[in-house]
Design an enzyme around this catalytic site. Structure first.
Site, PDB file in Angstrom:
ATOM      1  N   ASP A  49       0.829  -1.213   0.000  1.00 11.06           N
ATOM      2  CA  ASP A  49       0.000   0.000   0.000  1.00 11.06           C
ATOM      3  C   ASP A  49       0.860   1.258   0.000  1.00 11.06           C
ATOM      4  OD1 ASP A  49      -2.701   1.212   0.352  1.00 11.06           O
ATOM      5  OD2 ASP A  49      -1.783   1.995   2.182  1.00 11.06           O
ATOM      6  N   TYR A  54       2.381  10.274   0.687  1.00 15.97           N
ATOM      7  CA  TYR A  54       3.403   9.768   1.604  1.00 15.97           C
ATOM      8  C   TYR A  54       4.772  10.334   1.222  1.00 15.97           C
ATOM      9  CZ  TYR A  54      -0.166   6.392   3.112  1.00 15.97           C
ATOM     10  OH  TYR A  54      -1.319   5.791   3.585  1.00 15.97           O
ATOM     11  N   TRP A 209      -6.134   0.085   8.180  1.00 14.76           N
ATOM     12  CA  TRP A 209      -4.823   0.668   8.507  1.00 14.76           C
ATOM     13  C   TRP A 209      -4.603   0.872  10.003  1.00 14.76           C
ATOM     14  CZ3 TRP A 209      -4.750   5.833  10.422  1.00 14.76           C
ATOM     15  CH2 TRP A 209      -5.831   6.665  10.110  1.00 14.76           C
ATOM     16  N   ARG A 230       8.229   6.244  16.054  1.00 16.00           N
ATOM     17  CA  ARG A 230       7.458   7.161  15.222  1.00 16.00           C
ATOM     18  C   ARG A 230       7.128   8.462  15.958  1.00 16.00           C
ATOM     19  NH1 ARG A 230       2.187   5.079  12.013  1.00 16.00           N
ATOM     20  NH2 ARG A 230       3.857   3.956  10.922  1.00 16.00           N
ATOM     21  N   GLY A 286       2.507  -1.745   9.220  1.00 20.04           N
ATOM     22  CA  GLY A 286       3.573  -0.770   9.035  1.00 20.04           C
ATOM     23  C   GLY A 286       4.775  -1.280   9.811  1.00 20.04           C
TER      24      GLY A 286
HETATM   25  P1  NDP Z   1       0.722   0.515  12.706  1.00 21.70           P
HETATM   26  O1  NDP Z   1      -0.351   1.062  13.545  1.00 21.70           O
HETATM   27  O2  NDP Z   1       0.911  -0.964  12.732  1.00 21.70           O
HETATM   28  O3  NDP Z   1       2.077   1.266  13.083  1.00 21.70           O
HETATM   29  C1  NDP Z   1       3.285   0.870  12.491  1.00 21.70           C
HETATM   30  C2  NDP Z   1       4.462   1.433  13.268  1.00 21.70           C
HETATM   31  O4  NDP Z   1       4.494   0.889  14.592  1.00 21.70           O
HETATM   32  C3  NDP Z   1       5.777   1.032  12.627  1.00 21.70           C
HETATM   33  O5  NDP Z   1       6.166   1.900  11.590  1.00 21.70           O
HETATM   34  C4  NDP Z   1       6.715   1.057  13.819  1.00 21.70           C
HETATM   35  O6  NDP Z   1       7.060   2.418  14.094  1.00 21.70           O
HETATM   36  C5  NDP Z   1       5.827   0.521  14.949  1.00 21.70           C
HETATM   37  N1  NDP Z   1       5.883  -0.942  14.999  1.00 21.70           N
HETATM   38  C6  NDP Z   1       5.334  -1.840  14.130  1.00 21.70           C
HETATM   39  N2  NDP Z   1       5.561  -3.078  14.503  1.00 21.70           N
HETATM   40  C7  NDP Z   1       6.269  -3.017  15.653  1.00 21.70           C
HETATM   41  C8  NDP Z   1       6.784  -3.992  16.514  1.00 21.70           C
HETATM   42  N3  NDP Z   1       6.602  -5.279  16.285  1.00 21.70           N
HETATM   43  N4  NDP Z   1       7.466  -3.580  17.619  1.00 21.70           N
HETATM   44  C9  NDP Z   1       7.646  -2.266  17.870  1.00 21.70           C
HETATM   45  N5  NDP Z   1       7.178  -1.276  17.070  1.00 21.70           N
HETATM   46  C10 NDP Z   1       6.491  -1.654  15.964  1.00 21.70           C
HETATM   47  O7  NDP Z   1       0.488   0.848  11.163  1.00 21.70           O
HETATM   48  P2  NDP Z   1       0.618   2.228  10.346  1.00 21.70           P
HETATM   49  O8  NDP Z   1       0.075   3.363  11.120  1.00 21.70           O
HETATM   50  O9  NDP Z   1       2.005   2.315   9.829  1.00 21.70           O
HETATM   51  O10 NDP Z   1      -0.377   1.928   9.150  1.00 21.70           O
HETATM   52  C11 NDP Z   1      -0.098   0.835   8.269  1.00 21.70           C
HETATM   53  C12 NDP Z   1      -0.320   1.260   6.838  1.00 21.70           C
HETATM   54  O11 NDP Z   1      -1.682   1.655   6.660  1.00 21.70           O
HETATM   55  C13 NDP Z   1       0.489   2.481   6.369  1.00 21.70           C
HETATM   56  O12 NDP Z   1       1.801   2.160   6.011  1.00 21.70           O
HETATM   57  C14 NDP Z   1      -0.330   2.921   5.185  1.00 21.70           C
HETATM   58  O13 NDP Z   1      -0.047   2.110   4.067  1.00 21.70           O
HETATM   59  C15 NDP Z   1      -1.764   2.654   5.662  1.00 21.70           C
HETATM   60  N6  NDP Z   1      -2.371   3.887   6.219  1.00 21.70           N
HETATM   61  C16 NDP Z   1      -3.439   4.422   5.553  1.00 21.70           C
HETATM   62  C17 NDP Z   1      -4.032   5.573   5.982  1.00 21.70           C
HETATM   63  C18 NDP Z   1      -5.196   6.132   5.239  1.00 21.70           C
HETATM   64  O14 NDP Z   1      -5.597   7.266   5.506  1.00 21.70           O
HETATM   65  N7  NDP Z   1      -5.764   5.408   4.304  1.00 21.70           N
HETATM   66  C19 NDP Z   1      -3.534   6.324   7.159  1.00 21.70           C
HETATM   67  C20 NDP Z   1      -2.427   5.668   7.814  1.00 21.70           C
HETATM   68  C21 NDP Z   1      -1.897   4.488   7.365  1.00 21.70           C
HETATM   69  P3  NDP Z   1       8.419   2.861  14.849  1.00 21.70           P
HETATM   70  O15 NDP Z   1       9.374   1.708  14.836  1.00 21.70           O
HETATM   71  O16 NDP Z   1       8.902   4.026  14.075  1.00 21.70           O
HETATM   72  O17 NDP Z   1       7.981   3.260  16.223  1.00 21.70           O
END
Ligand code: NDP
Length: 320
Positions: A49, A54, A209, A230, A286
């Site tokens: 995705d 982005y 998401w 993040r 993510g």
């Molecule tokens: P999550 O809520 O799963 O957050 C992901 C983040 O959490 C990672 O980048 C990382 O950040 C942290 N993380 C993930 N796994 C672990 C782990 N096992 N241990 C520790 N930290 C972890 O998902 P996202 O918010 O990234 O959303 C996923 C996808 O959904 C996006 O990439 C996008 O494609 C889509 N999306 C769509 C939206 C829309 O409006 N349609 C809006 C937002 C997202 P870190 O390590 O930096 O702390």
């Protein structure tokens, strides 16, 4: 890997997929981004995705470059983009779903990716200033031109979605087939209540998401904001209050013994919980590191452990 139909379409997507918001650009570039995509694909993930907005278009460039380097056959994966915010802060080209913007934005997105088509294109938000009919015609034309294979929406109100279906039906146009809402243990109303009628009425599929609420459900924010996470990134100050919220972190603490008993992390429990909902076609993960991709993929093993008793315990933990 389990593959689910994207709503009523014939397209099957892996129940866990991989998205690049925040990560591709600000956190990952080049080899690391390629390594995360590769880890996901090796485990059977077939949906990646992305969105125009982005990292101001960089995320599409990074993913496109990685896909070329990896050399996977185009038929083996599904890739998406989302349009709405625009990259040019001028009239008609941002915060809109007007025809002019959409027709030009899809071309620019394909150019950044270096692809002939995306499989899925989403209207990233609803636009109250453009008639829904104009947007539906433009999305139909994008699909008819072959630049995208299916179209859908993200975070649209149910009433707007219903209007879009009805317009498409009336004029025999390509209908929206999927919606991309936030869905996690803290955010349930849209998926479970607002859209409830749309699944049967229109065969709506969901690509959901933020299964970890931006990382909060991993428990990483229980003791403050860890460096490199993040919420520590510049530009994401708005996220800090949300991930440090005491009540939410107390709920995460209550989930920990449930996860421990199931032999998994709270992240895996939270992701499996999203995938347990049969309305969800795919849970978009993510990850900022390959290890996170591996940990999160192992949620698939937790999915089968979520029986009624465990689900009731999770409900109680969230309710407090
Ligand atoms: P999550 O809520 O799963 O957050 C992901 C983040 O959490 C990672 O980048 C990382 O950040 C942290 N993380 C993930 N796994 C672990 C782990 N096992 N241990 C520790 N930290 C972890 O998902 P996202 O918010 O990234 O959303 C996923 C996808 O959904 C996006 O990439 C996008 O494609 C889509 N999306 C769509 C939206 C829309 O409006 N349609 C809006 C937002 C997202 P870190 O390590 O930096 O702390």
């Amino acid at each position: 890997m389990e593959y689910r139909r994207l709503g009523r379409t014939g397209l099957k997507v892996s129940v866990l997929s991989f998205g690049s918001w925040v990560t591709f650009g600000p956190q990952l570039d080049g080899d690391l981004a390629t390594a995360c995509l590769s880890a996901a694909y090796e485990a059977g993930i077939n949906f990646f995705d992305n969105a125009e907005a982005y990292a101001g278009g960089k995320s599409e460039e990074i993913m496109g470059r990685a896909l070329r380097e990896l050399g996977w056959p185009r038929w083996s994966y599904v890739v998406s983009t989302k349009l709405f915010w625009g990259l040019h802060d001028v009239v008609n080209m941002h915060n809109t779903l007007n025809r002019k913007y959409l027709m030009q934005a899809i071309d620019a997105s394909l150019e950044r990716f270096g692809l002939d088509f995306v499989d899925l294109v989403f209207c990233h938000r609803a636009d109250p200033d453009t008639p829904i009919e104009e947007t539906v015609w433009a999305m139909h034309d994008i699909v008819s031109s072959g630049k995208a294979l299916y179209w859908g929406t993200s975070e649209w109100p149910a009433a707007d979605l219903r209007a879009a279906f009805e317009i498409a039906e009336r004029h025999h146009l390509h209908k929206p087939v999927m919606e991309q809402p936030e869905y996690n243990l803290f955010k349930r109303a849209k998926v479970e209540q607002e859209y409830a009628r749309l699944y049967e009425d229109f065969g709506l599929g969901l690509t959901t998401w933020s299964p970890l609420a931006s990382g909060l459900l991993t428990g990483k924010y229980l003791g403050g904001v860890p460096e490199g996470s993040r919420a520590s990134l510049s530009g994401y100050e708005w996220l800090r209050d949300r991930v440090l919220d005491e009540e939410r972190n107390a709920a995460v603490r209550r989930l920990q013994p449930i996860a421990a008993r199931l032999g998994c992390s709270t992240a895996q429990l939270a992701i499996a919980w999203c995938a347990h909902n049969p309305r969800v076609s795919t849970v978009i993960l993510g990850a900022s590191r390959v290890e996170q991709v591996h940990e999160n993929l192992a949620s698939l093993e937790v999915l089968e452990r979520l029986d009624d008793d465990v689900l009731a315990e999770i409900e109680a933990a969230m309710a407090g």
